[in-house]
Design a protein around this motif. Structure first.
Motif, PDB file in Angstrom:
ATOM      1  N   ASN A 195      52.246  -3.258 -55.395  1.00 15.07           N
ATOM      2  CA  ASN A 195      52.108  -1.960 -54.734  1.00 15.07           C
ATOM      3  C   ASN A 195      51.818  -0.843 -55.730  1.00 15.07           C
ATOM      4  OD1 ASN A 195      52.502  -2.881 -52.109  1.00 15.07           O
ATOM      5  ND2 ASN A 195      54.723  -2.590 -52.188  1.00 15.07           N
ATOM      6  N   MET A 196      52.310  -0.990 -56.962  1.00 11.12           N
ATOM      7  CA  MET A 196      52.069   0.032 -57.975  1.00 11.12           C
ATOM      8  C   MET A 196      50.585   0.180 -58.286  1.00 11.12           C
ATOM      9  SD  MET A 196      55.020  -0.753 -60.788  1.00 11.12           S
ATOM     10  CE  MET A 196      56.728  -1.018 -60.343  1.00 11.12           C
ATOM     11  N   LEU A 197      49.851  -0.915 -58.108  1.00  9.20           N
ATOM     12  CA  LEU A 197      48.428  -0.901 -58.475  1.00  9.20           C
ATOM     13  C   LEU A 197      47.566  -0.193 -57.445  1.00  9.20           C
ATOM     14  CD1 LEU A 197      48.125  -4.572 -59.785  1.00  9.20           C
ATOM     15  CD2 LEU A 197      48.718  -2.500 -61.053  1.00  9.20           C
ATOM     16  N   ASN A 198      48.170   0.219 -56.332  1.00  4.52           N
ATOM     17  CA  ASN A 198      47.402   0.940 -55.318  1.00  4.52           C
ATOM     18  C   ASN A 198      47.009   2.338 -55.783  1.00  4.52           C
ATOM     19  OD1 ASN A 198      47.493  -1.117 -53.318  1.00  4.52           O
ATOM     20  ND2 ASN A 198      49.608  -0.547 -52.835  1.00  4.52           N
ATOM     21  N   ASP A 199      47.718   2.881 -56.776  1.00  4.26           N
ATOM     22  CA  ASP A 199      47.401   4.214 -57.304  1.00  4.26           C
ATOM     23  C   ASP A 199      47.667   4.193 -58.810  1.00  4.26           C
ATOM     24  OD1 ASP A 199      47.016   6.883 -57.870  1.00  4.26           O
ATOM     25  OD2 ASP A 199      48.128   7.620 -56.129  1.00  4.26           O
ATOM     26  N   ILE A 200      46.723   3.655 -59.580  1.00  2.01           N
ATOM     27  CA  ILE A 200      46.878   3.520 -61.022  1.00  2.01           C
ATOM     28  C   ILE A 200      47.084   4.875 -61.705  1.00  2.01           C
ATOM     29  CG2 ILE A 200      45.768   2.800 -63.166  1.00  2.01           C
ATOM     30  CD1 ILE A 200      46.760   0.486 -61.551  1.00  2.01           C
ATOM     31  N   PRO A 201      46.324   5.939 -61.346  1.00  2.00           N
ATOM     32  CA  PRO A 201      46.561   7.234 -61.984  1.00  2.00           C
ATOM     33  C   PRO A 201      47.986   7.738 -61.784  1.00  2.00           C
ATOM     34  CG  PRO A 201      44.439   7.231 -60.887  1.00  2.00           C
ATOM     35  CD  PRO A 201      45.133   5.978 -60.471  1.00  2.00           C
ATOM     36  N   ALA A 202      48.541   7.555 -60.579  1.00  2.00           N
ATOM     37  CA  ALA A 202      49.919   7.982 -60.333  1.00  2.00           C
ATOM     38  C   ALA A 202      50.890   7.187 -61.191  1.00  2.00           C
ATOM     39  CB  ALA A 202      50.272   7.824 -58.854  1.00  2.00           C
TER      40      ALA A 202
END
Length: 265
Positions: A195-202
Motif C-alpha cells: 500500500n505504501m507504493l501507491n504514493d511514492i512521493p508521500a
C-alpha cells in the motif's frame, strides 16, 4: 481564508468529499515553500555546529541558533497549515460533521458515538497535530540555542529531543497509516507494505522526515554536556545533525515533486 469561502471549498460542489477535497495551487505553493525553507535552514544551521566552524568563526553558534529558529518557525507554519486542512473529523469542524458522515458512511467501521468511532474519524487530524507539536517544541528549543540564552541551552536541547520524538513518531504514524490504506477498498485497514507504493512521493516525504527526526533525536542527546566534552564528541553530534537536516531537505524535495509534478484534481 474566510469561513464562507472555506465552506464553499468543503461542501459547495457536487461530488466533493470533505476528506478528499483538492488542495489549491496557492495552498501547495505556500505549504511547499515553508517546508523547503525549514529543511534548508536546518541543514545550514547544523553545519554551524561543526567544531572546525565555530572554533574559527565566533558568530557561528549565533548564526546556527537563528537558522534553527527560522527553520522551526517555517516548519511550524507548514504543519499548522496542513493540520488545519486535515482537521475535519478531529476538531473545529462542527458545521462539516453531518456532511462528512453522509459522504463517508462506507469509510468508517464504528459509530461516531463510540470512543473507537471518534478516534477513527480524528486519527488523521491527531496525526498532523502531533507533527505541529514537534515543530513547536523545535521552535522553543531553537530559540534557546541562541547564545543570548546560553544559560538555558540544556533546556533547549531537551525541547529538541522531545520535539524530535514527536516528529519521528508522527512521521512513522503517517507511514503506518499509508500501509493500512487500500485505495480500492476504504474499509480495508489491513497493514500491507504494498500500500505504501501507491504514493511514492508521500512515502519519501514522510520517510525522510521521520529519519531526520531520529537523527536529531540522537544528535541532540550527544550534544548534552555530559556527552559533549571535546571536539571529537562535538563532531559526532554535528554530523548527526547534518544527516538530520539533509533528510529534512530531501523530504522537502519529495514534497515539491508531490505538490507540483503530480496530478491534482
Amino acid at each position: 481564508m474566510s469561513s464562507s469561502t472555506e465552506e464553499t471549498r468543503l461542501i459547495g460542489y457536487p461530488g466533493d468529499n470533505v476528506l478528499e477535497r483538492p488542495q489549491s495551487a496557492l495552498w501547495r505553493l505556500f505549504h511547499g515553500t515553508h517546508y523547503m525553507i525549514g529543511g534548508l535552514t536546518f541543514v545550514s544551521g547544523s553545519c554551524m555546529y561543526l567544531p572546525s566552524v565555530y572554533n574559527n568563526y565566533s558568530s557561528a553558534l549565533s548564526i546556527g541558533g537563528w537558522l534553527f529558529t527560522i527553520g522551526s518557525f517555517f516548519f511550524l507554519l507548514a504543519d499548522l497549515q496542513e493540520w488545519w486542512y486535515y482537521r475535519v473529523g478531529c476538531c473545529f469542524d462542527h458545521k462539516y460533521r453531518a456532511t462528512m458522515e453522509s459522504q463517508n458512511a462506507h469509510r468508517f467501521q464504528k459509530s461516531p458515538d463510540t470512543f473507537g468511532g471518534r478516534y477513527e474519524r480524528a486519527e488523521v487530524g491527531l496525526n498532523f497535530f502531533t507533527s505541529a507539536c514537534g515543530s513547536a517544541l523545535y521552535l522553543a528549543g531553537s530559540i534557546l540555542f541562541i547564545p543570548t540564552f546560553k544559560n538555558e541551552l540544556v533546556l533547549g536541547e531537551w525541547f529538541f529531543i522531545i520535539g524530535s520524538t514527536f516528529i519521528y513518531v508522527s512521521q512513522g504514524w503517517k507511514v503506518y497509516r499509508s500501509a493500512c490504506t487500500d485505495p480500492h477498498n476504504p474499509q480495508n485497514h489491513q497493514f500491507r507494505l504494498s500500500n505504501m507504493l501507491n504514493d511514492i512521493p508521500a512515502l519519501g516525504v514522510d520517510g525522510f522526515a521521520g529519519i531526520g527526526g531520529f537523527f536529531y533525536f540522537i544528535g541532540t542527546i550527544f550534544f548534552l554536556p555530559a556527552l559533549n566534552t571535546n571536539d571529537a564528541e562535538a563532531l559526532r553530534a554535528a554530523i548527526l545533525f547534518i544527516c538530520g537536516g539533509t533528510c529534512f531537505t530531501l523530504s522537502g524535495f519529495f514534497l515539491q515533486y508531490r505538490h507540483h509534478c503530480t496530478h491534482h484534481d
